[in-house]
Write a protein that holds these residues in place. Structure first.
Motif, PDB file in Angstrom:
ATOM      1  N   ARG A   1      -5.622   1.132  10.587  1.00  0.00           N
ATOM      2  CA  ARG A   1      -6.277   1.102   9.281  1.00  0.00           C
ATOM      3  C   ARG A   1      -7.530   1.965   9.376  1.00  0.00           C
ATOM      4  O   ARG A   1      -7.988   2.323  10.476  1.00  0.00           O
TER       5      ARG A   1
ATOM      6  N   ARG B   1     -16.346  14.327   1.129  1.00  0.00           N
ATOM      7  CA  ARG B   1     -15.340  15.120   0.433  1.00  0.00           C
ATOM      8  C   ARG B   1     -14.713  16.110   1.411  1.00  0.00           C
ATOM      9  O   ARG B   1     -15.418  16.778   2.179  1.00  0.00           O
TER      10      ARG B   1
ATOM     11  N   HIS C   1      -5.811  13.894   3.143  1.00  0.00           N
ATOM     12  CA  HIS C   1      -7.004  13.259   2.559  1.00  0.00           C
ATOM     13  C   HIS C   1      -7.847  14.232   1.737  1.00  0.00           C
ATOM     14  O   HIS C   1      -8.885  13.828   1.191  1.00  0.00           O
TER      15      HIS C   1
ATOM     16  N   ARG D   1      -8.774  17.302  -1.199  1.00  0.00           N
ATOM     17  CA  ARG D   1      -8.530  17.600  -2.604  1.00  0.00           C
ATOM     18  C   ARG D   1      -7.946  19.006  -2.693  1.00  0.00           C
ATOM     19  O   ARG D   1      -8.547  19.978  -2.238  1.00  0.00           O
TER      20      ARG D   1
ATOM     21  N   PRO E   1      -1.248  13.475  -2.065  1.00  0.00           N
ATOM     22  CA  PRO E   1      -1.204  12.514  -3.175  1.00  0.00           C
ATOM     23  C   PRO E   1      -2.614  12.131  -3.589  1.00  0.00           C
ATOM     24  O   PRO E   1      -3.586  12.392  -2.866  1.00  0.00           O
ATOM     25  N   LEU E   2      -2.752  11.515  -4.743  1.00  0.00           N
ATOM     26  CA  LEU E   2      -4.067  11.017  -5.130  1.00  0.00           C
ATOM     27  C   LEU E   2      -4.577   9.997  -4.119  1.00  0.00           C
ATOM     28  O   LEU E   2      -5.761   9.980  -3.764  1.00  0.00           O
ATOM     29  N   THR E   3      -3.672   9.128  -3.659  1.00  0.00           N
ATOM     30  CA  THR E   3      -3.977   8.155  -2.610  1.00  0.00           C
ATOM     31  C   THR E   3      -2.762   8.068  -1.696  1.00  0.00           C
ATOM     32  O   THR E   3      -1.644   7.877  -2.184  1.00  0.00           O
ATOM     33  N   PRO E   4      -2.940   8.200  -0.384  1.00  0.00           N
ATOM     34  CA  PRO E   4      -1.783   8.077   0.511  1.00  0.00           C
ATOM     35  C   PRO E   4      -1.096   6.723   0.365  1.00  0.00           C
ATOM     36  O   PRO E   4      -1.741   5.687   0.168  1.00  0.00           O
ATOM     37  N   THR E   5       0.219   6.735   0.416  1.00  0.00           N
ATOM     38  CA  THR E   5       1.002   5.500   0.356  1.00  0.00           C
ATOM     39  C   THR E   5       0.624   4.601   1.526  1.00  0.00           C
ATOM     40  O   THR E   5       0.480   5.055   2.663  1.00  0.00           O
ATOM     41  N   ARG E   6       0.463   3.324   1.265  1.00  0.00           N
ATOM     42  CA  ARG E   6       0.060   2.368   2.306  1.00  0.00           C
ATOM     43  C   ARG E   6       1.273   1.681   2.913  1.00  0.00           C
ATOM     44  O   ARG E   6       2.344   1.600   2.328  1.00  0.00           O
TER      45      ARG E   6
ATOM     46  N   GLY F   1      -4.346   6.361   7.357  1.00  0.00           N
ATOM     47  CA  GLY F   1      -4.652   5.258   6.444  1.00  0.00           C
ATOM     48  C   GLY F   1      -4.134   3.938   6.953  1.00  0.00           C
ATOM     49  O   GLY F   1      -4.111   3.687   8.162  1.00  0.00           O
ATOM     50  N   HIS F   2      -3.686   3.079   6.050  1.00  0.00           N
ATOM     51  CA  HIS F   2      -3.135   1.777   6.404  1.00  0.00           C
ATOM     52  C   HIS F   2      -1.643   1.953   6.686  1.00  0.00           C
ATOM     53  O   HIS F   2      -0.838   2.157   5.769  1.00  0.00           O
TER      54      HIS F   2
END
Length: 433
Positions: free
Chosen positions: A12, A308, A332, A334, A379-384, A404-405
């Protein structure tokens, strides 16, 4: 050779901004170069700051087969080794193959040194190592006088080597699939009867690794240098034992320095700065291009997160092992990132480009896989909470642990180069219960 997968581990992001001084282990590349050179030198060398890992143990096990005594101290990070004063002249249990496991450095360097030795030896490795290219190296060594008989597929492990005094002269190479071919030929040429000129007709991937070999050989008394941009000249000279300090591994440091860039905070890696002879130490410049703040001194590197990261177009030809770290940074960032000129990664512990594309897509990225690179739209947020496959590849495990998680399958593959990697993440609060 059967590999039983190790239990998965859940990772995490750190619970808050990191503020730490983190030391990776010694450089795998420098350790294995120094070990083989100490084995060829006259006298007793002391190598400090060595990496103790699967790859370096494979090299040490081979050296022990040559009848060369060595001692380990300080949790195997200090090695004292009495060299042979030339190429190996004996081999214990010659009917048993020298096992290079998954170590490309051991496979290529030992093959070259054995080709220049008055021995007959069998060399073999892991199933993946049996697939990794050897053809250009074997052809050059045969042209130099060695006899090499492949025992399964042509120009791949396993094979039998009957060595000889190599003749020297000119060796012409098209662009090899690995810089290790050139480094191996440099080591063999140091044992030849006459000066050798290696002409690189189309250059080399990962040129800084060749520079590392030249510098390390000179440190042990050898005479090897660039004659011009595409020609290396090696003049045989006696190698001398010495005390030698191994730098921290710049490739391993990339994961530690990426943590604050991705998640915030600050990490300093001591003893690895602008004086480093490792090409991968330049990865801090990639971190700076993507938005991190970098403070680099001769003897340390500090990275501070700015909150950023931005996508970037990256040519990683000189540091292809940094591709997976860059790919996870791109996850991560932009905007789109592009990684180019790393086709050499098709022939590593895994096909790293195909593996990275597969795992990035699991995390929600749109990925275009190129013959020699990747185009990544994050992605806007990585898949957890996805499970990441590591393909028996230490760099896949370490790089994707920063995504990420998620769950990392078979995390023990990091023993190849950074056995305590997940212990470091645990200290930072990045291992989930």
């Amino acid at each position: 050779m059967f590999h039983a997968p190790s239990p998965s581990i859940r990772v995490r992001p750190p619970p808050g901004p990191v503020d730490a001084e983190l030391s990776p282990p010694g450089s795998k590349s420098l350790t294995n170069r120094a070990l083989i050179l100490a084995a060829l030198a006259t006298g007793r060398s002391t190598l400090r700051g060595c990496l103790d890992s699967d790859d370096t143990r494979a090299m040490l096990a081979a050296i022990a087969r040559f009848g060369l005594a060595h001692e380990l101290h300080n949790n195997a990070t200090t090695v004292t080794l009495t060299g042979n004063g030339g190429p190996p002249s004996q081999l214990a249990d010659p009917t048993r193959p020298i096992d290079v496991a998954t170590a490309g450095t051991a496979a290529r360097f030992l093959t070259a040194v054995l080709a220049a030795s008055p021995l007959t030896a069998l060399v073999d490795g892991s199933p993946r190592m049996r697939e990794r290219p050897m053809e250009g190296l074997l052809r050059a060594l045969r042209d130099q006088g060695a006899q090499i008989r492949c025992l399964a597929a042509d120009d791949l492990l396993p094979f039998e080597i009957s060595g000889t005094r190599l003749r020297g002269g000119e060796i012409r190479l098209p662009r090899p699939p690995s810089s290790q071919f050139i480094s191996a030929l440099i080591l063999a040429a140091a044992l030849a009867d006459a000066p050798t000129h290696i002409v690189l007709e189309q250059g080399t991937p990962a040129r800084p690794y060749v520079d590392m070999t030249l510098a390390t050989l000179r440190d042990f008394g050898g005479d090897a240098r660039w004659h011009d941009h595409n020609t290396i000249t090696i003049t045989p000279a006696p190698l001398r034992a010495r005390d030698y300090t191994i730098e921290p591994d710049a490739s391993a440091a990339s994961y530690l320095l990426a943590i604050p860039a991705i998640f915030g905070g600050r990490v300093t890696v001591p003893a690895l700065g602008s004086r480093s002879i490792q090409g991968d130490a330049e990865f801090c410049q990639v971190l700076a291009r993507m938005g991190a703040a970098v403070d680099r001194a001769p003897d340390h590197t500090t990275v501070t997160g700015t909150g950023r990261l931005d996508g970037a177009i990256l040519d990683l030809a000189d540091m292809p092992d940094m591709t997976l770290t860059a790919a996870v940074l791109a996850l991560h960032a932009r905007g789109r990132s592009e990684i180019h000129n790393v086709e050499v990664l098709r022939h590593h512990e895994s096909d790293r480009l195909a593996a990275a594309a597969t795992e990035l897509r699991k995390l929600g990225a749109a990925v275009q896989e190129l013959p020699g690179g990747l185009i990544i739209d994050p992605p806007l947020t990585p898949t957890r909470d996805v499970a990441i496959d590591t393909y028996l590849d230490h760099r896949m495990a370490m790089a994707f642990s920063l995504a990420g998680h998620l769950e990392i399958r078979d995390p023990a593959c990091v023993t190849k180069t950074f056995p305590r990697y997940f212990d470091v993440l645990r200290q930072l609060g990045m291992i989930a219960a």
